[in-house]
Design an enzyme around this catalytic site. Structure first.
Site, PDB file in Angstrom:
ATOM      1  N   ARG A 118       0.836  -1.214   0.000  1.00  0.00           N
ATOM      2  CA  ARG A 118       0.000   0.000   0.000  1.00  0.00           C
ATOM      3  C   ARG A 118       0.871   1.266   0.000  1.00  0.00           C
ATOM      4  O   ARG A 118       0.549   2.254  -0.646  1.00  0.00           O
ATOM      5  CB  ARG A 118      -0.937  -0.028   1.218  1.00  0.00           C
ATOM      6  N   LYS A 130      -2.865   6.804   0.832  1.00  0.00           N
ATOM      7  CA  LYS A 130      -2.627   7.109   2.250  1.00  0.00           C
ATOM      8  C   LYS A 130      -1.637   8.261   2.377  1.00  0.00           C
ATOM      9  O   LYS A 130      -0.488   8.087   2.765  1.00  0.00           O
ATOM     10  CB  LYS A 130      -2.139   5.856   2.992  1.00  0.00           C
ATOM     11  N   GLU A 141     -16.116   4.968   5.296  1.00  0.00           N
ATOM     12  CA  GLU A 141     -15.202   4.469   6.329  1.00  0.00           C
ATOM     13  C   GLU A 141     -15.199   5.437   7.494  1.00  0.00           C
ATOM     14  O   GLU A 141     -15.884   6.461   7.455  1.00  0.00           O
ATOM     15  CB  GLU A 141     -13.789   4.314   5.755  1.00  0.00           C
TER      16      GLU A 141
HETATM   17  C1  LIG Z   1      -8.750   6.371   6.456  1.00  0.00           C
HETATM   18  C2  LIG Z   1      -8.385   5.000   6.921  1.00  0.00           C
HETATM   19  N1  LIG Z   1      -9.218   3.975   6.640  1.00  0.00           N
HETATM   20  C3  LIG Z   1      -8.943   2.720   7.047  1.00  0.00           C
HETATM   21  C4  LIG Z   1      -7.787   2.435   7.761  1.00  0.00           C
HETATM   22  C5  LIG Z   1      -7.511   1.018   8.192  1.00  0.00           C
HETATM   23  O1  LIG Z   1      -6.346   0.522   7.573  1.00  0.00           O
HETATM   24  P1  LIG Z   1      -5.426  -0.573   8.266  1.00  0.00           P
HETATM   25  O2  LIG Z   1      -6.289  -1.743   8.526  1.00  0.00           O
HETATM   26  O3  LIG Z   1      -4.374  -0.858   7.261  1.00  0.00           O
HETATM   27  O4  LIG Z   1      -4.919   0.010   9.528  1.00  0.00           O
HETATM   28  C6  LIG Z   1      -6.900   3.468   8.073  1.00  0.00           C
HETATM   29  C7  LIG Z   1      -5.660   3.212   8.807  1.00  0.00           C
HETATM   30  O5  LIG Z   1      -4.617   3.116   8.241  1.00  0.00           O
HETATM   31  C8  LIG Z   1      -7.199   4.776   7.633  1.00  0.00           C
HETATM   32  O6  LIG Z   1      -6.373   5.792   7.916  1.00  0.00           O
END
Ligand SMILES: Cc1ncc(COP(=O)(O)O)c(C=O)c1O
Length: 328
Positions: free
Chosen positions: A83, A180, A213
Site C-alpha cells: 500500500r 494514504k 469508512e
Molecule cells: C482512512 C483510513 N481507513 C482505514 C484504515 C484502516 O487501515 P489498516 O487496517 O491498514 O490500519 C486506516 C488506517 O490506516 C485509515 O487511515
C-alpha cells in the site's frame, strides 16, 4: 505558552535545550526514529525532527503507513509496504530506496527501539528545499520511520462497544481516499466533530448514500441474513486489517457463524438495520459499534461475529504466517 518582550535569536545549543524542555513538558512514547536526512536512527524524542521546508510539512506532499509490532514481531509488513508503494506512485513521490532497503530500515529501526509491543509508522516525503508546491530543484525524497507506543482506545470500546455518528464532513474524492497521504484534515475534523457531540468516532457516507469508512479505520457489517458485508475499496482506503479479516472470516463461514462474505456497496438504510456493525483497523483491531447516531445496532451490545473476528486477528498477529522477526 508565554511570549517574552524580546524574542531571542537562538544558537544550536539553545535549540537542542528547548527541544529537550518541550519533550519534558510533553512526554511521548516515541522510542526510535530513522531519518534518511540524518542518515541514521535517534532514540531521544528531542531529536526526532524534520526541516520545516520539507514539503510534507508545509504542503502535505507525503505519504505514510503503519504496521503493528506484536510480541517482538512485525505483523503483515508486506501488505503495508504494498500500500505504501502504491500511495507513493499515486502521489508522484520518488523513492529514495528499494522496497528491500525500506523493509530493512523498518526492521533495524524497530530493533534499535528495543520494544516488543507498539506500532511502526513510516513516511515518504518529497523533501526540503523550497516553499513552492512542486518538489524543490535538487530535492531528495525523505524516508522516516517512527517506532512508538501505538494509538490507544478506551477499554469501554471492547467491553461495551463504540458509538459513531454520521459526519457532516464530505468524504474524500476517490483518488485521495485510496491514497494514504498525510492529508488527514477531513479525518481529523470528523473525529473531533464526533467527540464534541459525545460519540467515539464518525462515519463518512458517499454521494450515492453508500457507507464509506471512519477516521482511521474501516467499517463493516453483519447483515440481517448473516453475511459479513464490507464496502468496496474503490472509494475508501484498502485497510490491511479489513483485507486480512475478509480472508480469515472464511473460517467463520465454514463454521456456520457467517452465511457469506461480501464486498459491495452498502446503502445506509441497509447498514442501519444490520445485526452487527464493526470497526476494523491496525490500531483498533476489531471493535463492535453498538450505536450509530440515535439508533442502536442489533441489540446494542457487542456481537458474536465481532468477538470471533477479533480472536482470529489476535491469533494471526501472534502466531500466523505474516510475522517478521526483529533482530534485537
Ligand atoms: C482512512 C483510513 N481507513 C482505514 C484504515 C484502516 O487501515 P489498516 O487496517 O491498514 O490500519 C486506516 C488506517 O490506516 C485509515 O487511515
Amino acid at each position: 505558552m508565554t511570549v517574552s518582550h524580546t524574542i531571542p535569536v537562538l544558537t544550536a545549543d539553545d535549540v537542542l535545550t528547548r527541544f529537550e524542555q518541550l519533550r519534558t513538558r510533553q512526554p511521548v512514547n516515541y522510542f526510535a526514529f530513522y531519518s534518511s536526512q540524518l542518515g541514521g536512527i535517534v532514540t531521544d524524542p528531542a531529536l526526532m525532527v524534520l526541516p520545516f521546508d520539507d514539503h510534507m510539512v508545509h504542503r502535505g506532499h507525503g505519504i505514510f503507513d503503519t504496521a503493528g509490532l506484536v510480541n517482538g514481531k512485525i505483523y503483515d509488513l508486506e501488505a503495508h509496504l504494498d500500500r505504501f508503494l502504491l500511495s507513493a506512485e499515486r502521489s508522484k513521490l520518488r523513492l529514495p530506496f528499494s522496497r528491500e532497503e525500506i523493509r530493512d530500515i523498518v526492521v533495524k529501526t524497530t530493533a534499535a527501539s528495543g520494544k516488543r509491543e507498539g506500532s511502526i509508522r513510516y513516511w515518504l516525503s518529497s523533501g526540503p528545499g523550497s516553499l513552492e508546491l512542486t518538489p524543490a530543484a535538487g530535492s531528495e525524497p525523505g524516508f522516516f520511520v517512527m517506532v512508538f507506543g501505538g494509538l490507544a482506545y478506551p477499554d469501554r470500546w471492547t467491553t461495551h462497544g463504540a458509538k459513531v455518528m454520521t459526519t457532516t464532513y464530505p468524504i474524500k474524492a476517490r483518488i485521495y481516499a485510496i491514497t494514504k497521504a498525510t492529508n488527514y484534515l477531513p479525518n481529523v475534523l470528523m473525529q473531533m466533530e464526533a467527540k464534541e457531540a459525545g460519540f467515539d468516532n464518525g462515519v463518512f457516507i458517499d454521494a450515492n448514500g453508500h457507507v464509506g469508512e471512519s477516521s482511521n479505520m474501516n467499517v463493516a457489517f453483519v447483515s440481517r441474513d448473516g453475511a459479513l458485508v464490507h464496502p468496496r475499496f474503490d472509494h475508501i482506503l484498502a485497510g490491511c486489517t479489513s483485507l486480512r479479516l475478509l480472508e480469515l472470516a472464511t473460517v467463520l463461514r465454514d463454521q456456520g457463524l457467517l452465511k457469506a462474505i461480501e464486498v459491495r456497496d452498502i446503502p445506509v438504510a441497509e447498514a442501519r438495520a444490520s445485526r452487527e456493525m464493526l470497526l476494523m483497523g491496525s490500531s483498533v483491531k476489531v471493535v463492535s459499534i453498538v450505536q450509530w447516531d440515535d439508533q442502536l445496532i442489533g441489540d446494542g451490545k457487542p456481537g458474536p461475529v465481532a468477538r470471533a473476528l477479533f480472536q482470529l486477528l489476535e491469533d494471526d498477529m501472534r502466531s500466523g504466517d505474516r510475522l517478521i522477526d526483529v533482530p534485537y
